[in-house]
Design an enzyme around this catalytic site. Sequence first.
Site, PDB file in Angstrom:
ATOM      1  N   CYS A 190      36.328 -33.217  -9.731  1.00  0.00           N
ATOM      2  CA  CYS A 190      35.611 -32.306 -10.631  1.00  0.00           C
ATOM      3  C   CYS A 190      36.461 -31.075 -10.889  1.00  0.00           C
ATOM      4  CB  CYS A 190      34.268 -31.911 -10.037  1.00  0.00           C
ATOM      5  SG  CYS A 190      34.391 -30.751  -8.674  1.00  0.00           S
TER       6      CYS A 190
ATOM      7  N   HIS B 253      36.226 -32.667   0.706  1.00  0.00           N
ATOM      8  CA  HIS B 253      35.684 -33.612   1.684  1.00  0.00           C
ATOM      9  C   HIS B 253      36.196 -35.007   1.386  1.00  0.00           C
ATOM     10  CE1 HIS B 253      32.120 -30.779   2.769  1.00  0.00           C
ATOM     11  NE2 HIS B 253      33.262 -30.398   3.265  1.00  0.00           N
TER      12      HIS B 253
ATOM     13  N   HIS C 134      34.181 -24.789  -1.723  1.00  0.00           N
ATOM     14  CA  HIS C 134      32.791 -24.650  -1.261  1.00  0.00           C
ATOM     15  C   HIS C 134      32.419 -23.205  -0.976  1.00  0.00           C
ATOM     16  CE1 HIS C 134      34.105 -28.745   0.102  1.00  0.00           C
ATOM     17  NE2 HIS C 134      32.990 -29.071  -0.543  1.00  0.00           N
TER      18      HIS C 134
ATOM     19  N   HIS D 130      25.599 -28.002   5.475  1.00  0.00           N
ATOM     20  CA  HIS D 130      26.749 -28.149   4.572  1.00  0.00           C
ATOM     21  C   HIS D 130      27.446 -26.806   4.382  1.00  0.00           C
ATOM     22  CE1 HIS D 130      29.026 -28.931   0.871  1.00  0.00           C
ATOM     23  NE2 HIS D 130      28.966 -30.208   1.215  1.00  0.00           N
TER      24      HIS D 130
ATOM     25  N   GLU E 251      29.019 -25.403   1.890  1.00  0.00           N
ATOM     26  CA  GLU E 251      28.664 -24.640   0.684  1.00  0.00           C
ATOM     27  C   GLU E 251      27.332 -23.911   0.888  1.00  0.00           C
ATOM     28  OE1 GLU E 251      28.014 -26.875  -3.043  1.00  0.00           O
ATOM     29  OE2 GLU E 251      26.510 -25.365  -3.517  1.00  0.00           O
TER      30      GLU E 251
ATOM     31  N   THR F 148      24.904 -26.748  -5.349  1.00  0.00           N
ATOM     32  CA  THR F 148      25.376 -27.118  -6.697  1.00  0.00           C
ATOM     33  C   THR F 148      25.385 -28.626  -6.947  1.00  0.00           C
ATOM     34  OG1 THR F 148      27.687 -27.145  -5.956  1.00  0.00           O
ATOM     35  CG2 THR F 148      26.864 -25.071  -6.877  1.00  0.00           C
TER      36      THR F 148
ATOM     37  N   CYS G  57      25.431 -27.677 -10.674  1.00  0.00           N
ATOM     38  CA  CYS G  57      26.533 -27.493 -11.630  1.00  0.00           C
ATOM     39  C   CYS G  57      26.548 -28.571 -12.714  1.00  0.00           C
ATOM     40  CB  CYS G  57      27.864 -27.395 -10.905  1.00  0.00           C
ATOM     41  SG  CYS G  57      28.500 -28.959 -10.318  1.00  0.00           S
TER      42      CYS G  57
ATOM     43  N   SER H 250      30.589 -36.582   2.204  1.00  0.00           N
ATOM     44  CA  SER H 250      30.560 -35.722   1.011  1.00  0.00           C
ATOM     45  C   SER H 250      29.141 -35.656   0.440  1.00  0.00           C
ATOM     46  CB  SER H 250      31.524 -36.290  -0.038  1.00  0.00           C
ATOM     47  OG  SER H 250      31.112 -35.915  -1.334  1.00  0.00           O
TER      48      SER H 250
ATOM     49  N   ASN I 139      27.972 -34.592  -2.542  1.00  0.00           N
ATOM     50  CA  ASN I 139      27.744 -35.093  -3.909  1.00  0.00           C
ATOM     51  C   ASN I 139      27.915 -36.602  -3.986  1.00  0.00           C
ATOM     52  OD1 ASN I 139      30.281 -35.829  -5.692  1.00  0.00           O
ATOM     53  ND2 ASN I 139      30.952 -34.300  -4.209  1.00  0.00           N
TER      54      ASN I 139
END
Lengths: 289, 289
Positions: free
Chosen positions: B17, B45, B77, B127, B129, B166, B198, B226, B228
Amino acid sequence: MGTDKLRIEKASEIGLCFGVKRAIGIVEKVAHERGSIETLGALAHNQQVVEKLAAIGVKVAKDIDDICGDTVAISSHGVSPKAEEAIRARHINIIDTTCPSVRRAQIAAQRLAKSGFFVVVYGDADHIEVKGVLGWADGKGIATLDENFMAKLDHLPRRLGILSQTTQIPAHFTEFVKRLVDSTLTKDAELHIIDTICHSTRKRQASAIKLAKKADLMLVIGSHTSANTNRLTELCAGVTETHLVETAEEIQSSWLEDRKYIGITAGASTGEQTINEVLARLEALAKGL
Amino acid sequence: MGTDKLRIEKASEIGLCFGVKRAIGIVEKVAHERGSIETLGALAHNQQVVEKLAAIGVKVAKDIDDICGDTVAISSHGVSPKAEEAIRARHINIIDTTCPSVRRAQIAAQRLAKSGFFVVVYGDADHIEVKGVLGWADGKGIATLDENFMAKLDHLPRRLGILSQTTQIPAHFTEFVKRLVDSTLTKDAELHIIDTICHSTRKRQASAIKLAKKADLMLVIGSHTSANTNRLTELCAGVTETHLVETAEEIQSSWLEDRKYIGITAGASTGEQTINEVLARLEALAKGL
């Protein structure tokens, strides 16, 4: 209360609300001191209250142009800052009886608009309180009961500030907000919701519903044009047969046939006298059954 | 792409990303200039990305105590202001690669906390972030995926500020917010919701679901740890059979039996090389079927 045949019960929360009582108290005091006073529009959406006040010298000015004297009382519903300015521009003094709960909604609308939110007032756009509250958003907003209002806007605001007319039904406001969450929450979107439905409305509605669940007929006493009275009627009608009456004379004897339990509630502008007249007429009709 | 027997298709949104690409670009540049650089935790990650960076002199410091040099790179993050302070207190320079979308969430958390809101970060409390974002609320908040978190609080905050990790699933965040509207919206309550999921997450999830609806097998490429990547797997698994693989070696040939259409997507930290390796192995396995 009641006869052998029929039980008649008042809701636990009934009669003039804090804000209307407070406004009447302020205006009565001024009328007493000065002999007379004008109010901008009716002080309460209730003809009986207005007539009682008229008897002690309280006159109703239809609008700002209609004010004759040098002082005017603003009702508990409040007005916009522009209306206040227009009154002061004519060197007319203001006696402000705006209900503290309405004031909170006004301040919330102002704060949201100043922070860059497009203000959505969940309420009847034609109602004096709602017009006033929206006025505090300085043109940066809309008053609506329609959750699809966004479709009619020229551009979609990224930041929505949402509040409510003080007399709406909490569950309906919650539903409205949830629809907006569904339809507007996307990247970077902001929703700032302030629940401005007043405590008195919540208590009155809750006690009306509690009673309606037991009753086989509900009478809601209040003006046919009163916002909070109409909400009460709407809520009770969802539970049992319900009629809105402004005066005892409006009660039809046919409504009482085969009833065992009649519940009574009243809008926030409905005086004790009117409630007592309704009770007396019900008792009289019940005896005749 | 594909054989006579089998179609293999990549999702339209795939690969690193914007935020991870940006972070890698910054760190690669510094490593090139200085010969080496430390990152606080893994930059992404993804073991393959970390190994590729190690080859050009990028070392991973497990925590602040583990930093050897005078400069450290913060990953995309982000970290809390306290962590930044702790690094600066040791006279270590910071190269900040915090993703702009994460930065927006951090600023939102700070703004809400400073305005007196209790901050709720919808996300995995463990996490990196989420820990960082919550740190910007200066202890005035909570990170949770549980809509019933209020029951565990010592006192109920009247003003809730709500935002999201996000990389969460937008529909799940919306559902979480609606539950909070239901359970917390009462007199004078305030909810300030900022949607900080995001754009990249939204696009990647949407393209993965679109592909999963056509495919009879989905492979999600990325780290098992990870955030996401796990959300992508969760979404695709709701549509069709789905496996998360970190490398091509993890693919089991039995998964391909009787398949006609395999869809491929990948987490935001998954490099192009790993995706290509997975594709190559799929093609090879397909020929052997």
